[in-house]
Design an enzyme around this catalytic site. Sequence first.
Site, short mmCIF file in Angstrom:
data_model
loop_
_atom_site.label_atom_id
_atom_site.label_comp_id
_atom_site.label_asym_id
_atom_site.label_seq_id
_atom_site.Cartn_x
_atom_site.Cartn_y
_atom_site.Cartn_z
N ARG A 1 0.33 5.13 11.23
CA ARG A 1 -1.12 4.90 11.41
C ARG A 1 -1.32 3.46 11.86
NH1 ARG A 1 -1.52 9.00 7.09
NH2 ARG A 1 -0.80 7.50 5.56
N GLU B 1 0.81 -1.22 0.00
CA GLU B 1 0.00 0.00 0.00
C GLU B 1 0.84 1.27 0.00
OE1 GLU B 1 -3.35 0.02 2.73
OE2 GLU B 1 -3.29 -2.17 2.78
N ASP C 1 -5.43 -6.46 7.27
CA ASP C 1 -6.67 -6.14 7.98
C ASP C 1 -7.79 -6.10 6.94
OD1 ASP C 1 -6.34 -3.73 6.64
OD2 ASP C 1 -5.69 -2.63 8.40
N ASP D 1 -1.96 -4.49 3.51
CA ASP D 1 -1.97 -4.66 4.96
C ASP D 1 -2.87 -5.82 5.41
OD1 ASP D 1 -0.39 -2.47 4.99
OD2 ASP D 1 -1.94 -1.08 5.70
N HIS E 1 -0.02 -3.39 11.65
CA HIS E 1 1.36 -2.89 11.73
C HIS E 1 1.92 -3.06 13.13
CE1 HIS E 1 -0.94 -0.52 8.73
NE2 HIS E 1 0.12 -0.74 7.99
N TYR F 1 5.66 2.80 10.59
CA TYR F 1 4.41 3.37 10.11
C TYR F 1 3.61 4.06 11.22
CZ TYR F 1 0.45 3.81 7.08
OH TYR F 1 -0.56 4.32 6.32
N GLU G 1 -9.47 -3.72 5.52
CA GLU G 1 -9.30 -2.80 4.39
C GLU G 1 -8.22 -3.31 3.44
OE1 GLU G 1 -11.33 -0.18 3.91
OE2 GLU G 1 -12.38 -0.59 5.79
#
Length: 780
Positions: A291, A9, A84, A82, A334, A289, A86
């Site tokens: 976020r 991403e 998850d 990632d 993350h 990262y 999303e």
Amino acid sequence: MAKNLLIVESPAKAKTIEKILGEDFEVKSCYGHIRDLAKGDMGIDVANKYKPTYIVPEDKEKVVKELKSIAKKSGEVWLATDEDREGEAISWHLCEVLGLDPKKTKRIVFHEITKPAIQKAVLSPRTVDMNLVNAQQARRILDRIVGFELSPVLWRKMSMGSNLSAGRVQSVAVRIIAEREREINAFTAVSTFRIEALFTANDISGKPVTFSAEGKKHANVEGAETFLKSCINAVYKVADIQVKPAKKSAAAPFTTSTLQQEASRKLGYSVSRTMLLAQRLYESGKITYMRTDSVALSETAMEDAKNQITSQYGKKYHSPRQYKNKNENAQEAHEAIRPTYMENNTVEDSDGKRLYELIWKRTMASQMADAELEKTTAKIQISTNKDELTATGEVLKFDGFLKVYREDRDEEDMEDEHEEGMLPPLTVNQQLPLKEMLATERFSRPLPRYTEASLVKKLEELGIGRPSTYAPTISTILKRGYVEKRDKEGVKREFRILKLKNNAISKETDSENTGAEKSKLFPSDLGLVVTDFLKLYFDDIMDYGFTARIEEEFDEVAAGKIQWNVMIDDFYLPFKKDVDNTIENAERASGERDLGIDPITGKKVIARMGRYGPMVQIGDSSNEEEKPKFAKLKTGQSIETINLEEAMELFKLPRNLGQFEEKDITVNIGRFGPYIAHDGKFYSLGKEFDPYTINLEEATPILVEKRTAKEQRTIKVFEKEKIQLLRGPYGPYIKQGLRNFKLNKDQQERVADLAIDEVKAIIEELKANPPKKVPRRKKT
DNA sequence: CAGTGAGCGAGCTTCCGCTTGACTT
């Protein structure tokens, strides 16, 4: 052989991973989501099992095109978005767009960007988890439905209709702010009297020191006075001493939310500033990262911290620990936010320096030993009285993690706490000479208003919003005008102190400032009215537990226990009924409140929301003969708290101050704040002037100054074409109506000589070929 | 830019979550 293509991403991640994977892989990034629901008709076919229509948004066309062409040339495409909900959906969208079979395409995941983690991931690829993808689709579609059904209801039913919005996250965020404000308004402070006795005793070196002991609180001044009286001629003796060891542990490494909170408390940063600086540190490879909702550290990071701690402070200070998330909603794709290399205890970047050092210290501390304390509690007997006094002291025996870092606390959690001092050595039965005893009046305080960061904390606790949306959510509710960030001046309040000294009681009063707030979130009247409206008609959406409940359902979709469109159907049918009912039956909401009767006209005075904001009104609009009088509320005033007297004050504008150059000077408050009007021209009035009190002598020089500034700014005016050549901070430019046009260097130099035809040509040219695409910006 | 405050209703707005840049009046 053609290289494999691995898609992640984030572009910064892509760079790192490419280095790790070497020759066989080309690593590219897709910059987050590459497709989204179409805008028209919600992008959802409700009648057809909520079938979504996905499109590639304009700003993603370029990256999609690039990925397509690389994918064509590549061997195999690997999806490493990632881990998850999303991220899984992004992988699926990539399959759809790149023409890959989700059942066959290799999907890998890792929680940390380290060589072993990535090499391990490559050895065990799986395929896209369609259940998880469906959970994301359900999430996306529900949010779209809520937002796109609710917002139009506000457009129709609020007096300030346009530019309003509602949503699962933002509307609850505003509710939190609104309710806190009302709690504060409804709060009445009660006072108690705190007893504090000051004694003297010798410290280890034999030097006399003063320490304090607390007594029972008294509910009123009489009780406090009776107690002090009872202590006249008393003898004080140490009755009991307890010494207990205590420990303090370091806080977990930073997540997005805790980083925002600490940066706000320690550095005074807004949530968006923190994220901006963190983003830069991340892109330059300084931190992981930013976020994330995970508090986990990778093995390598723990090892790295261990080496730093032992070499800098010694083995004794190291105590490895892996932290676990308390938050059930955490998706933990993350790591925690930490420095990439612990040996760098600072960075060059002057803006990011303080934030980096905060992250470094927090990460170090998280792997350091507990601090060890010794808490002493001494009970002190009063010879004339049953009551006891208590003295407490704290000694730090081993500093442990406190050597590098101590977490700050929120105002909210600090009620009645004070730093423990040291106590001199005391022995049982030791007699203590009283220096003085005070009974000080203390008022209870309402909960403080939210800061940006404490709102984020609250949202996270409720499971509302995600690390990537905390900052944007705050921007949204500020932009919509539901919430304002500002300071509030405190008010002076007197409090009483009774003092017992030399066996005599004296009384005095002192004063303190109370209720002052800095950079806090206040609900606007609009925010209050919208919140009340939504709560009345959509109490389920506005419920603090709504997100948590639907998250459970998303989890069931992810686990394959229910179909995503069945879940959406269960939600949508009753919701749509509420929407229809509201549109049909709800009155327009204006938050109207009666203030009383105008003493002069005898007409009713009300406060309410108007089309242009909160206002007060004298008289009824149903009266056709005489139109009501209107006046805008000042900033800081609210429909809910304004009184009749303050309202009448507002009707004193516009004021005519007198004449200057044979023309009237008037002051008023307009769309853009207070202004002076003179000779058909307008000059805004700075904050330091009050339009209600300013007089002719003060106003005239301001007028003259602003008038000359305006004249100097103007290079040339083409009256007929309504075009102006103006001088701005970026050099001369053209202004036509509301639009500005940039001049090039050569044109800037000749600006005074530009003829109207050439100016028109420049405008045409720039209209036809805008210099570069500016992201659509709203008129302000 | 410096009014306004009712209603009609052209044609517009709006959500959350994932990612970075581009831009200044």
